[in-house]
Design a protein around this motif. Structure first.
Motif, PDB file in Angstrom:
ATOM      1  N   MET A  12       0.820  -1.219   0.000  1.00 48.26           N
ATOM      2  CA  MET A  12       0.000   0.000   0.000  1.00 48.26           C
ATOM      3  C   MET A  12       0.848   1.259   0.000  1.00 48.26           C
ATOM      4  SD  MET A  12      -2.855  -1.062   2.812  1.00 48.26           S
ATOM      5  CE  MET A  12      -3.666   0.516   2.702  1.00 48.26           C
ATOM      6  N   ILE A  13       1.975   1.195   0.714  1.00 44.06           N
ATOM      7  CA  ILE A  13       2.834   2.371   0.832  1.00 44.06           C
ATOM      8  C   ILE A  13       4.295   1.966   0.656  1.00 44.06           C
ATOM      9  CG2 ILE A  13       1.365   3.771   2.356  1.00 44.06           C
ATOM     10  CD1 ILE A  13       2.998   2.645   4.738  1.00 44.06           C
ATOM     11  N   ARG A  14       5.107   2.951   0.324  1.00 40.64           N
ATOM     12  CA  ARG A  14       6.543   2.737   0.187  1.00 40.64           C
ATOM     13  C   ARG A  14       7.239   3.907   0.882  1.00 40.64           C
ATOM     14  NH1 ARG A  14      10.773  -0.470  -0.835  1.00 40.64           N
ATOM     15  NH2 ARG A  14      12.564   0.843  -1.289  1.00 40.64           N
ATOM     16  N   GLN A  15       8.114   3.598   1.828  1.00 43.20           N
ATOM     17  CA  GLN A  15       8.810   4.693   2.510  1.00 43.20           C
ATOM     18  C   GLN A  15       9.863   5.305   1.594  1.00 43.20           C
ATOM     19  OE1 GLN A  15       9.989   4.207   6.669  1.00 43.20           O
ATOM     20  NE2 GLN A  15      11.860   5.327   6.206  1.00 43.20           N
ATOM     21  N   GLU A  16       9.803   6.614   1.431  1.00 47.85           N
ATOM     22  CA  GLU A  16      10.783   7.326   0.600  1.00 47.85           C
ATOM     23  C   GLU A  16      11.828   8.031   1.443  1.00 47.85           C
ATOM     24  OE1 GLU A  16      11.092   7.000  -2.566  1.00 47.85           O
ATOM     25  OE2 GLU A  16       9.309   5.753  -2.742  1.00 47.85           O
ATOM     26  N   ALA A  17      11.445   8.425   2.650  1.00 52.43           N
ATOM     27  CA  ALA A  17      12.366   9.023   3.622  1.00 52.43           C
ATOM     28  C   ALA A  17      11.674   8.827   4.962  1.00 52.43           C
ATOM     29  CB  ALA A  17      12.580  10.502   3.325  1.00 52.43           C
ATOM     30  N   ALA A  18      12.363   9.101   6.067  1.00 50.90           N
ATOM     31  CA  ALA A  18      11.746   8.895   7.382  1.00 50.90           C
ATOM     32  C   ALA A  18      10.423   9.659   7.461  1.00 50.90           C
ATOM     33  CB  ALA A  18      12.697   9.369   8.478  1.00 50.90           C
ATOM     34  N   GLY A  19       9.328   8.933   7.693  1.00 53.17           N
ATOM     35  CA  GLY A  19       8.025   9.583   7.855  1.00 53.17           C
ATOM     36  C   GLY A  19       7.437  10.155   6.579  1.00 53.17           C
ATOM     37  N   ILE A  20       7.995   9.778   5.436  1.00 47.20           N
ATOM     38  CA  ILE A  20       7.501  10.278   4.143  1.00 47.20           C
ATOM     39  C   ILE A  20       7.245   9.080   3.232  1.00 47.20           C
ATOM     40  CG2 ILE A  20       8.036  11.701   2.118  1.00 47.20           C
ATOM     41  CD1 ILE A  20       9.780  13.432   3.901  1.00 47.20           C
ATOM     42  N   TYR A  21       6.032   8.970   2.731  1.00 51.52           N
ATOM     43  CA  TYR A  21       5.625   7.773   2.001  1.00 51.52           C
ATOM     44  C   TYR A  21       5.097   8.089   0.618  1.00 51.52           C
ATOM     45  CZ  TYR A  21       6.233   5.446   6.385  1.00 51.52           C
ATOM     46  OH  TYR A  21       6.804   4.953   7.528  1.00 51.52           O
ATOM     47  N   ALA A  22       5.380   7.166  -0.315  1.00 51.87           N
ATOM     48  CA  ALA A  22       4.674   7.144  -1.586  1.00 51.87           C
ATOM     49  C   ALA A  22       3.458   6.246  -1.390  1.00 51.87           C
ATOM     50  CB  ALA A  22       5.572   6.592  -2.677  1.00 51.87           C
ATOM     51  N   TRP A  23       2.357   6.619  -1.996  1.00 51.08           N
ATOM     52  CA  TRP A  23       1.122   5.824  -1.894  1.00 51.08           C
ATOM     53  C   TRP A  23       0.988   4.996  -3.154  1.00 51.08           C
ATOM     54  CZ3 TRP A  23      -1.989   5.730   2.465  1.00 51.08           C
ATOM     55  CH2 TRP A  23      -1.543   6.582   3.489  1.00 51.08           C
ATOM     56  N   LEU A  24       1.050   3.690  -2.996  1.00 49.42           N
ATOM     57  CA  LEU A  24       0.936   2.777  -4.129  1.00 49.42           C
ATOM     58  C   LEU A  24      -0.554   2.554  -4.411  1.00 49.42           C
ATOM     59  CD1 LEU A  24       3.899   0.429  -3.148  1.00 49.42           C
ATOM     60  CD2 LEU A  24       3.896   2.579  -4.444  1.00 49.42           C
ATOM     61  N   PRO A  25      -0.897   1.928  -5.554  1.00 52.77           N
ATOM     62  CA  PRO A  25      -2.305   1.927  -5.993  1.00 52.77           C
ATOM     63  C   PRO A  25      -3.317   1.502  -4.922  1.00 52.77           C
ATOM     64  CG  PRO A  25      -0.910   1.011  -7.697  1.00 52.77           C
ATOM     65  CD  PRO A  25      -0.013   1.264  -6.518  1.00 52.77           C
ATOM     66  N   LEU A  26      -3.018   0.426  -4.219  1.00 53.00           N
ATOM     67  CA  LEU A  26      -3.982  -0.073  -3.240  1.00 53.00           C
ATOM     68  C   LEU A  26      -4.138   0.909  -2.068  1.00 53.00           C
ATOM     69  CD1 LEU A  26      -5.258  -2.815  -3.708  1.00 53.00           C
ATOM     70  CD2 LEU A  26      -3.735  -3.761  -1.990  1.00 53.00           C
ATOM     71  N   GLY A  27      -3.018   1.422  -1.608  1.00 48.52           N
ATOM     72  CA  GLY A  27      -3.046   2.390  -0.508  1.00 48.52           C
ATOM     73  C   GLY A  27      -3.781   3.651  -0.917  1.00 48.52           C
ATOM     74  N   LEU A  28      -3.520   4.097  -2.119  1.00 46.53           N
ATOM     75  CA  LEU A  28      -4.164   5.321  -2.601  1.00 46.53           C
ATOM     76  C   LEU A  28      -5.682   5.141  -2.707  1.00 46.53           C
ATOM     77  CD1 LEU A  28      -3.808   8.204  -3.653  1.00 46.53           C
ATOM     78  CD2 LEU A  28      -3.593   7.252  -5.954  1.00 46.53           C
ATOM     79  N   LYS A  29      -6.105   3.943  -3.162  1.00 50.96           N
ATOM     80  CA  LYS A  29      -7.552   3.700  -3.277  1.00 50.96           C
ATOM     81  C   LYS A  29      -8.223   3.796  -1.918  1.00 50.96           C
ATOM     82  CE  LYS A  29      -9.885   1.410  -6.389  1.00 50.96           C
ATOM     83  NZ  LYS A  29     -10.561   0.297  -7.013  1.00 50.96           N
ATOM     84  N   VAL A  30      -7.620   3.201  -0.902  1.00 48.17           N
ATOM     85  CA  VAL A  30      -8.220   3.241   0.433  1.00 48.17           C
ATOM     86  C   VAL A  30      -8.181   4.675   0.973  1.00 48.17           C
ATOM     87  CG1 VAL A  30      -8.168   2.341   2.779  1.00 48.17           C
ATOM     88  CG2 VAL A  30      -7.573   0.839   0.874  1.00 48.17           C
ATOM     89  N   LEU A  31      -7.051   5.342   0.761  1.00 48.33           N
ATOM     90  CA  LEU A  31      -6.924   6.729   1.227  1.00 48.33           C
ATOM     91  C   LEU A  31      -8.035   7.598   0.641  1.00 48.33           C
ATOM     92  CD1 LEU A  31      -4.954   8.580   2.896  1.00 48.33           C
ATOM     93  CD2 LEU A  31      -3.917   9.200   0.708  1.00 48.33           C
ATOM     94  N   LYS A  32      -8.311   7.428  -0.654  1.00 50.17           N
ATOM     95  CA  LYS A  32      -9.354   8.214  -1.319  1.00 50.17           C
ATOM     96  C   LYS A  32     -10.732   7.885  -0.767  1.00 50.17           C
ATOM     97  CE  LYS A  32      -6.900  10.549  -4.220  1.00 50.17           C
ATOM     98  NZ  LYS A  32      -6.820  12.007  -4.056  1.00 50.17           N
TER      99      LYS A  32
END
Ligand code: 5CA
Length: 439
Positions: free
Chosen positions: A31-51
């Motif tokens: 769902m998510i991928r950490q890009e830096a401490a406390g900063i995430y990219a939202w992958l398709p599944l995570g983004l769908k739930v977030l929306k």
């Protein structure tokens, strides 16, 4: 959506630095991928739930009379100098300079910006009340970002701001948000307890935090047990009517965060068997702070007597991205996430056990089309993989229904459905299976 063409990078193991189950499951479910401490990219599944979570928050805000705007993530330091918070906010504020050497910051909250917008246009009590909200990324340079989206540095917040002519009217606005919040959490399948809270850097004298119970939560609550079971007020209350009794019903029972807790009062107000002391996750925080920003920033409105006075304000935050972690903490098992239907990334998965075999493909496609037509937002698992691996990944990502199409069933004219939450299985003709899923 066909899973063979989708991007759902599930992992067998969670990275070892993920300490709590929601963080582990969000990483494992891709769902998510950490890009830096406390900063995430939202992958398709995570983004769908977030929306989906965002949309539920939006609908309940609109229902309660709030109006959506969108404020920028970058804000002028000068506005924060006007309110006096620029120097006070400390190291949590990410400070930036542009090419003209102007001081900017990445907004950790938006009281100053919304007050600037309000004062530019609204001058009279006749235009009140107003409640403006936005759903926007915030940045707080937390000392210890941890637990994934629970305590991020960049995170999505819904923040609403109410403007009223006086304190009595402002309390009515506060009540509307108080009750709207309970409706939001109920739609997300959560039991949230409103507790009296400290106001911290936002300021003011009236404040509630909304806490969902979880052992891994960073907040501590002391509350009367009956509050946990008291339901949300429901969507059909009269939002313009007197909401005070509904609020009082909930605030008259003891409930406090650890900063506000008073053991003697707790013991006097709740019998011993009703006293609960538990950990939880703060998923919302509301404040009434009167003239704290409107006075220094000169957001004045003329009253019915023609005299200009600072407008009375409150602010109301929901941790939208944090809620995903909160929902998972509250709803999972050993196999993975169990999404409530209201926010599941897909409503159902059609599992084709023999992709490439024409008779099986045809039934799977028919099932997929039927669910699509019924508005179930299905996904078709046409991956060329072992059935066990397919079931494990669908259980992991928490899709509420599986509709399984295999050679044995197709020969007999039936399919199997499985409810993720209970594990309950039924073998039915396709049409009945679709009906059961859509019930
Ligand atoms: N301006 C006010 C309300 S609009 C405000 O900023 N309130 S707050 O600080 O309490 O934040 C609102 C909500 O945002 C919190 O209840 C919490 O659910 C969420 N939140 C706060 N900090 C973080 C963080 N670092 N990571 C994820 N969510 C957070």
């Amino acid at each position: 959506m066909r899973l063979s063409r989708y991007f759902m990078p599930t992992l067998r193991e969670a990275p070892s630095d993920a300490q709590i189950v929601s963080h582990q499951l969000m990483l494992r479910a891709g769902m998510i991928r950490q890009e830096a401490a406390g900063i995430y990219a939202w992958l398709p599944l995570g983004l769908k739930v977030l929306k989906k979570v965002e949309q539920i928050v939006r609908e309940e805000m609109n229902r309660a009379g709030a109006i959506e705007i969108l404020m920028p993530t970058l804000q002028l330091a000068d506005l924060w100098r006007e309110s006096g918070r620029y120097d006070d906010y400390g190291e949590e504020m990410l400070r930036i300079k542009d090419r003209h050497e102007r001081d900017l910051l990445y907004g950790p909250t938006a009281e100053e910006v919304v007050t600037e917008i309000f004062r530019a246009y609204v001058k009279s009590y006749k235009d009140l009340p107003k409640n403006l909200y936005n759903i926007q990324w915030k940045f707080r340079d937390e000392r210890r970002p941890r637990f994934g989206v629970m305590r991020g540095r960049e995170f999505l917040m819904k923040d609403a701001y109410s403007f009223d002519v006086d304190e009595a009217a402002a309390r009515r606005s506060y009540n509307r948000m108080f009750l709207a919040y309970l409706n939001v959490y109920a739609r997300l399948g959560l039991k949230a307890i409103p507790v009296r809270a400290d106001t911290g850097p936002i300021g003011g004298d009236l404040s509630h935090e909304f806490i969902i119970l979880a052992e891994t939560g960073e907040s501590e609550v002391f509350a009367h047990r009956d509050l946990v079971e008291m339901g949300a007020p429901g969507a059909d209350i009269d939002w313009n009517g007197d909401l005070q009794p509904l609020v009082e019903q909930r605030t008259s029972l003891y409930a406090a965060s650890d900063e506000m807790h008073n053991q003697a009062r707790f013991e006097a107000e709740a019998p011993e068997d009703k006293r609960m002391n538990a950990r939880g996750i703060e998923v919302g925080h509301i404040f009434y702070f009167g003239e704290k920003y409107s006075k220094p920033m000169k957001a004045l409105v003329a009253g019915s007597d023609g005299v200009e006075r600072p407008v009375h304000m409150g602010s109301y935050g929901v941790g939208v991205s944090r809620l995903l972690g909160g929902i998972i903490e509250a709803s999972h098992d050993d196999a993975g996430i169990i999404w409530p239907d209201s926010v599941a990334p897909f409503g159902a998965a059609v599992v084709n056990l023999r992709p490439g075999e024409a008779s099986i493909d045809a039934v799977a496609e028919q099932a997929y089309q039927a669910l699509l037509g019924a508005g179930k937002d299905p996904v078709l698992d046409d991956r060329d993989d072992r059935p066990g691996a397919k079931f494990a990944s669908l259980d992991l990502v928490g899709i509420p229904w599986q509709l399984i199409v295999g050679p044995k069933g197709v020969a007999e004219g039936v399919v199997e459905i499985k409810r993720r939450a209970t594990g309950e299985r039924q073998t039915l003709p396709l049409e009945a299976a679709i009906k059961a899923i859509c019930a």
